[in-house]
Scaffold this motif. Structure first.
Motif, PDB file in Angstrom:
ATOM      1  N   ARG A  94       0.800  -1.223   0.000  1.00  0.00           N
ATOM      2  CA  ARG A  94       0.000   0.000   0.000  1.00  0.00           C
ATOM      3  C   ARG A  94       0.838   1.280   0.000  1.00  0.00           C
ATOM      4  NH1 ARG A  94      -5.345  -0.809   0.956  1.00  0.00           N
ATOM      5  NH2 ARG A  94      -5.988  -2.876   1.677  1.00  0.00           N
ATOM      6  N   VAL A  95       2.137   1.155   0.218  1.00  0.00           N
ATOM      7  CA  VAL A  95       2.947   2.375   0.292  1.00  0.00           C
ATOM      8  C   VAL A  95       3.892   2.551  -0.891  1.00  0.00           C
ATOM      9  CG1 VAL A  95       2.839   2.794   2.768  1.00  0.00           C
ATOM     10  CG2 VAL A  95       4.508   1.153   1.883  1.00  0.00           C
ATOM     11  N   ARG A  96       4.651   1.509  -1.233  1.00  0.00           N
ATOM     12  CA  ARG A  96       5.643   1.603  -2.334  1.00  0.00           C
ATOM     13  C   ARG A  96       6.032   0.177  -2.695  1.00  0.00           C
ATOM     14  NH1 ARG A  96       7.882   6.374  -3.758  1.00  0.00           N
ATOM     15  NH2 ARG A  96       9.827   6.394  -4.945  1.00  0.00           N
ATOM     16  N   PRO A  97       5.271  -0.480  -3.555  1.00  0.00           N
ATOM     17  CA  PRO A  97       5.330  -1.935  -3.672  1.00  0.00           C
ATOM     18  C   PRO A  97       6.508  -2.522  -4.438  1.00  0.00           C
ATOM     19  CG  PRO A  97       3.720  -1.039  -5.206  1.00  0.00           C
ATOM     20  CD  PRO A  97       4.198   0.106  -4.373  1.00  0.00           C
ATOM     21  N   LEU A  98       7.232  -1.728  -5.219  1.00  0.00           N
ATOM     22  CA  LEU A  98       8.223  -2.295  -6.130  1.00  0.00           C
ATOM     23  C   LEU A  98       9.641  -1.929  -5.732  1.00  0.00           C
ATOM     24  CD1 LEU A  98       6.395  -1.505  -9.481  1.00  0.00           C
ATOM     25  CD2 LEU A  98       6.326  -3.634  -8.175  1.00  0.00           C
ATOM     26  N   ILE A  99      10.556  -2.866  -5.964  1.00  0.00           N
ATOM     27  CA  ILE A  99      11.976  -2.615  -5.707  1.00  0.00           C
ATOM     28  C   ILE A  99      12.799  -3.411  -6.708  1.00  0.00           C
ATOM     29  CG2 ILE A  99      12.150  -4.486  -3.993  1.00  0.00           C
ATOM     30  CD1 ILE A  99      14.205  -2.681  -2.494  1.00  0.00           C
ATOM     31  N   THR A 100      13.912  -2.863  -7.126  1.00  0.00           N
ATOM     32  CA  THR A 100      14.858  -3.545  -7.997  1.00  0.00           C
ATOM     33  C   THR A 100      16.255  -3.057  -7.642  1.00  0.00           C
ATOM     34  OG1 THR A 100      15.370  -4.106 -10.294  1.00  0.00           O
ATOM     35  CG2 THR A 100      14.768  -1.820  -9.856  1.00  0.00           C
ATOM     36  N   GLY A 101      17.267  -3.657  -8.247  1.00  0.00           N
ATOM     37  CA  GLY A 101      18.616  -3.221  -7.912  1.00  0.00           C
ATOM     38  C   GLY A 101      19.678  -3.994  -8.642  1.00  0.00           C
ATOM     39  N   LEU A 102      20.923  -3.639  -8.375  1.00  0.00           N
ATOM     40  CA  LEU A 102      22.074  -4.354  -8.899  1.00  0.00           C
ATOM     41  C   LEU A 102      23.264  -4.081  -7.990  1.00  0.00           C
ATOM     42  CD1 LEU A 102      24.153  -2.116 -10.338  1.00  0.00           C
ATOM     43  CD2 LEU A 102      22.477  -2.234 -12.156  1.00  0.00           C
ATOM     44  N   VAL A 103      24.301  -4.901  -8.160  1.00  0.00           N
ATOM     45  CA  VAL A 103      25.551  -4.730  -7.430  1.00  0.00           C
ATOM     46  C   VAL A 103      26.650  -4.388  -8.429  1.00  0.00           C
ATOM     47  CG1 VAL A 103      27.369  -6.014  -6.222  1.00  0.00           C
ATOM     48  CG2 VAL A 103      25.009  -6.133  -5.416  1.00  0.00           C
ATOM     49  N   ALA A 104      27.486  -3.410  -8.093  1.00  0.00           N
ATOM     50  CA  ALA A 104      28.623  -3.014  -8.928  1.00  0.00           C
ATOM     51  C   ALA A 104      29.899  -3.219  -8.113  1.00  0.00           C
ATOM     52  CB  ALA A 104      28.487  -1.558  -9.359  1.00  0.00           C
ATOM     53  N   LYS A 105      30.832  -3.998  -8.654  1.00  0.00           N
ATOM     54  CA  LYS A 105      32.018  -4.372  -7.870  1.00  0.00           C
ATOM     55  C   LYS A 105      33.312  -4.034  -8.617  1.00  0.00           C
ATOM     56  CE  LYS A 105      31.787  -8.158  -5.436  1.00  0.00           C
ATOM     57  NZ  LYS A 105      31.658  -9.576  -5.022  1.00  0.00           N
ATOM     58  N   ASN A 106      34.381  -3.963  -7.800  1.00  0.00           N
ATOM     59  CA  ASN A 106      35.751  -3.825  -8.302  1.00  0.00           C
ATOM     60  C   ASN A 106      35.960  -2.542  -9.102  1.00  0.00           C
ATOM     61  OD1 ASN A 106      36.228  -6.455  -7.238  1.00  0.00           O
ATOM     62  ND2 ASN A 106      35.368  -7.353  -9.106  1.00  0.00           N
ATOM     63  N   GLY A 107      35.382  -1.447  -8.606  1.00  0.00           N
ATOM     64  CA  GLY A 107      35.555  -0.154  -9.253  1.00  0.00           C
ATOM     65  C   GLY A 107      36.369   0.795  -8.396  1.00  0.00           C
ATOM     66  N   THR A 108      36.666   1.946  -8.945  1.00  0.00           N
ATOM     67  CA  THR A 108      37.423   2.975  -8.228  1.00  0.00           C
ATOM     68  C   THR A 108      36.665   4.294  -8.307  1.00  0.00           C
ATOM     69  OG1 THR A 108      39.520   1.892  -8.803  1.00  0.00           O
ATOM     70  CG2 THR A 108      39.626   4.191  -8.066  1.00  0.00           C
ATOM     71  N   LEU A 109      36.528   4.948  -7.164  1.00  0.00           N
ATOM     72  CA  LEU A 109      35.832   6.230  -7.103  1.00  0.00           C
ATOM     73  C   LEU A 109      36.801   7.343  -6.747  1.00  0.00           C
ATOM     74  CD1 LEU A 109      32.603   5.217  -5.116  1.00  0.00           C
ATOM     75  CD2 LEU A 109      32.818   5.538  -7.579  1.00  0.00           C
ATOM     76  N   ASP A 110      36.684   8.471  -7.429  1.00  0.00           N
ATOM     77  CA  ASP A 110      37.373   9.687  -7.012  1.00  0.00           C
ATOM     78  C   ASP A 110      36.316  10.754  -6.744  1.00  0.00           C
ATOM     79  OD1 ASP A 110      36.559  10.656  -9.520  1.00  0.00           O
ATOM     80  OD2 ASP A 110      38.508  10.224 -10.442  1.00  0.00           O
ATOM     81  N   ASP A 111      36.748  11.917  -6.323  1.00  0.00           N
ATOM     82  CA  ASP A 111      35.789  12.968  -5.941  1.00  0.00           C
ATOM     83  C   ASP A 111      34.868  13.341  -7.098  1.00  0.00           C
ATOM     84  OD1 ASP A 111      36.658  13.169  -3.312  1.00  0.00           O
ATOM     85  OD2 ASP A 111      38.183  14.674  -3.782  1.00  0.00           O
ATOM     86  N   GLU A 112      35.420  13.460  -8.314  1.00  0.00           N
ATOM     87  CA  GLU A 112      34.598  13.874  -9.452  1.00  0.00           C
ATOM     88  C   GLU A 112      33.616  12.787  -9.858  1.00  0.00           C
ATOM     89  OE1 GLU A 112      32.913  16.108 -12.471  1.00  0.00           O
ATOM     90  OE2 GLU A 112      34.020  16.639 -10.654  1.00  0.00           O
ATOM     91  N   THR A 113      34.048  11.526  -9.796  1.00  0.00           N
ATOM     92  CA  THR A 113      33.130  10.435 -10.121  1.00  0.00           C
ATOM     93  C   THR A 113      31.970  10.390  -9.141  1.00  0.00           C
ATOM     94  OG1 THR A 113      34.907   9.134 -11.120  1.00  0.00           O
ATOM     95  CG2 THR A 113      32.914   7.948 -10.471  1.00  0.00           C
ATOM     96  N   ILE A 114      32.266  10.559  -7.858  1.00  0.00           N
ATOM     97  CA  ILE A 114      31.203  10.582  -6.841  1.00  0.00           C
ATOM     98  C   ILE A 114      30.249  11.741  -7.105  1.00  0.00           C
ATOM     99  CG2 ILE A 114      30.719  10.951  -4.382  1.00  0.00           C
ATOM    100  CD1 ILE A 114      33.320   9.448  -3.771  1.00  0.00           C
ATOM    101  N   ARG A 115      30.816  12.904  -7.438  1.00  0.00           N
ATOM    102  CA  ARG A 115      29.961  14.064  -7.719  1.00  0.00           C
ATOM    103  C   ARG A 115      29.067  13.802  -8.923  1.00  0.00           C
ATOM    104  NH1 ARG A 115      29.148  18.240 -10.690  1.00  0.00           N
ATOM    105  NH2 ARG A 115      30.747  17.613 -12.194  1.00  0.00           N
TER     106      ARG A 115
END
Length: 546
Positions: A94-115
């Protein structure tokens, strides 16, 4: 319009070739991007909301690779099978019935990528997600999470530490005391229970569609990510997931599936869509005579999969993240972009019939010719506009707004009651072009008296350059009225929040107020991010031409 900042050195690496700044700048408009700001190390571009895959530099790099023939054809999203699971409790129905997703592995984040990722997340919230009402996205540090996850509901007494906070808060406190809670809490209505995502140890991962837990905050140390999307519409959730999947894959992550079970939830399919395109349709619409191999090559440059089936049909594969392509006509546009807009040459249509103009049209055409002769370029804006441009940015009175019910676009929600705001907005989209800039428009505006909506013909003009003044645009006004209608006008000092104090007047013809004229206030100019002073006028033509 959403804006993306592109750093030249970073974009060159993503494209995979050392390309000059000048070449990048010249090619961006041909993939549908408008340049808003340019500096020595970066450029800011606006993208159309119907291309959310351009919400990061990764998506834009994909487009440039095709246009520059570095990589052609459809990029494939590769998702490996994994044992990550989310169990859905019936209480979310009755509130928010659907969910989906994925997993992302073995990556590298820097400040600009996060932004870039966070900016993409918010653009998807505001666009596809309809300000989180249809879908909302959570991106988490996978290494802080224990599977399987449970998507269920809790009471508003439930407590956890929300994102960007160090103190534990209850759901009620989050909704009442935080900025994000007060902004989006209305989505959940008056429900006594709210959606929550918990890990196998009972730790709170997310309170959708409001806020994530501080526990799973991503940082430069994060190597593995979980993406979860909750929604009320499966197609909307899958659209967002496809764009995020493409972005993270291009950022160097490996993608893995997340199994969702319960309440009819199923694994999202990010497979490309297939359709058939007729070469005859392409040539008929574009007015060209392109061969099948040329059409196939043009589609591949637009990153669409394509191959010929004989000489009469082309089989096309459309990436799942291309949410803007619905049918053959959209593919014709992709052919035009891949072939090169600069290679399309206008021709006059052939007709055996000669049209005839009535007196009103002839008069309006003569006014247009006068304005062109005075050095102005004609603009043609829509009568259906956004409240932001028409009222918020111009500081206009909002007492007589004429709204459209159930508008499908955030940029077309009300009927305009004035032409000038649209012209100022056009100036704001051309700040990278040379000055002076002089624009005019003749068109229909809408007024409301009691329950009656009436149409009027107006003309407005704006002029932008360093030395523009009230006197300059008044001389234009007087020239138009004298040459076009053989009448004179007077001006009477007045005030309007769109104009500078003491630099605005009403336009009088006889004793009747027919419009307004003045210098646009610095505050309004700043709201539109225009870099030059602006002056202009708007006058009602209905009584003069009828």
């Amino acid at each position: 319009m959403p804006v993306v900042t592109l750093y030249f050195d970073r974009l060159q690496k993503l494209v995979g070739r050392k390309i000059s700044k000048e070449k990048i700048i010249s090619e961006l408009p041909f993939i549908g991007l408008d340049i808003e700001e340019q500096t020595d190390d970066h450029i800011s571009v606006e993208y159309s909301p119907n291309r959310p895959d351009y919400s990061t530099d990764y998506g834009i790099a994909l487009g440039l690779q095709g246009l520059l023939c570095i990589k052609k054809g459809m990029p494939e999203i590769k998702i490996k099978n994994a044992k990550y699971t989310i169990n859905v409790h019936p209480s979310v129905r009755r509130v928010r019935p659907l969910i989906t997703g994925l997993v992302a592995k073995n990556g590298t984040l820097d400040d600009e990528t996060i932004r870039q990722i966070i900016a993409m997340q918010e653009d998807l919230h505001n666009g596809i997600g309809r300000r989180r009402k249809k879908s909302s996205i959570g991106i988490h540090d996978l290494d802080k999470i224990s599977f399987p996850l449970t998507y269920g509901t809790v009471t508003k007494d439930h407590r956890f530490v929300p994102l960007e906070s160090s103190a534990e808060m209850s759901i009620s406190e989050i909704m009442e005391k935080t900025e994000v809670g007060t902004k989006y809490g209305h989505i959940l209505g008056d429900s006594k229970k709210v959606p929550i995502i918990l890990d196998s140890h009972g730790k709170t991962i997310s309170f959708p569609p409001i806020i994530n837990s501080a526990l799973t905050t991503i940082s430069k140390k994060s190597k593995n990510l979980l993406v979860e999307i909750t929604s009320t519409d499966k197609n909307t959730a899958d659209d967002s997931l496809a764009i995020i999947a493409s972005t993270l894959q291009n950022a160097g992550f490996e993608l893995f599936s997340v199994k969702v079970s319960g309440l009819g939830n199923t694994l999202s399919s990010l497979k490309p869509r297939t359709t058939i395109l007729q070469p005859d349709l392409v040539n008929r619409i574009l007015g060209l005579n392109l061969s099948v191999p040329t059409i196939v090559s043009s589609l591949k440059k637009s990153r669409i999969g394509a191959y010929a089936r004989g000489n009469s049909t082309i089989a096309c594969s459309i990436p799942r993240y291309r949410t803007d392509i619905f049918g053959p006509m959209d593919l014709v546009e992709e052919v035009a972009l891949g072939y090169g807009i600069e290679n399309l040459h206008p021709t006059m249509p052939h007709s055996s019939f000669a049209g005839e103009k009535n007196k009103i049209t002839t008069t309006l055409d003569s006014i247009s010719e006068l304005m062109v002769g005075l050095g102005y370029s004609e603009a043609m804006n829509f009568g259906l506009v956004s409240k932001e441009v028409q009222y918020d940015l111009t500081k206009k009175n909002q007492s007589k707004i004429i709204s459209v019910i159930d508008s499908k676009s955030q940029g077309h929600t009300i009927l305009r009651d004035s032409i000038m705001p649209g012209l100022i907005d056009t100036l704001s989209r051309n700040i990278h072009e040379p000055y002076p800039q002089k624009l005019f428009e003749i068109g229909v505006i809408f007024t409301k008296t009691n329950a009656e909506i009436r149409e009027e013909i107006h003309m407005a003009c704006v002029c932008a350059h360093n030395d523009v003044s009230y006197s300059e645009v008044k001389s234009v006004l007087q020239s138009v009225l004298k040459a076009g209608f053989e009448i004179n006008c007077e001006t009477r000092m007045s005030s309007n929040t769109m104009f500078s104090e003491g630099r605005m007047a009403d336009i009088l013809v006889g004793n009747k107020t027919m419009g307004f004229i003045g210098e646009i206030s610095p505050e309004v100019i700043d709201n539109f991010k225009i870099r030059m002073p602006v002056a202009g006028f708007e006058i009602k033509l209905t009584d003069l031409v009828f």
